[in-house]
Write a protein that holds these residues in place. Structure first.
Motif: not given
Length: 140
Positions: A58-59, A88, A133
């Motif tokens: 996600d990151v 991201r 995102g």
């Protein structure tokens, strides 16, 4: 009366932390786990690339100057192989006045923090990356 769904707020987010400073990386990992992030730590871009090939994080929090494969090369490899992950990235660097670092960050418009990072600022920036995102996912 309908109760609003909190699942989006409670969803556990995965973070890839790429930094050759093992003490800093482990400290950030512990701090972020306190905010319910699942954190994978690697020490260079080559290791990070293997992780990204296995999982869409996600990151991605990425140092820029590291041995084996620096952050800019890792980013460019991800941009080519998994372009949806390029937004991201959150770059962290201790080299604020390095012309190569500055030039790279300007060329990609990357989100950046300078070491030492404060926990609240880091979490705020992670949330910014997560929001980007979500906007990308909504646009598709």
């Amino acid at each position: 009366m309908e109760v609003p769904s909190l699942s989006a707020d409670l969803e556990i987010k995965s973070v890839l932390l790429v930094d050759d400073d093992t003490v800093l990386a482990e400290t950030l990992k512990e701090l972020l786990e306190g905010y319910n992030f699942v954190v994978t730590v690697v020490g260079n871009g080559a290791e990070a690339l293997r992780e990204v090939m296995a999982l869409d994080f996600d990151v991605i929090i990425c140092d820029l100057l590291m041995p084996t494969m620096p952050g800019d090369m890792f980013y460019l490899a991800v941009q080519k192989t998994k372009p949806h992950l390029a937004r991201r990235f959150l770059f962290i660097t201790g080299h604020a006045d390095n012309p190569k670092v500055d030039g790279f960050l300007k060329s990609i418009g990357g989100l950046t923090m300078h070491k030492p990072v404060q926990t609240e600022d880091l979490v705020r920036m992670i949330n910014r990356v997560l929001k980007l995102g979500q906007e990308d996912a909504t646009a598709q």
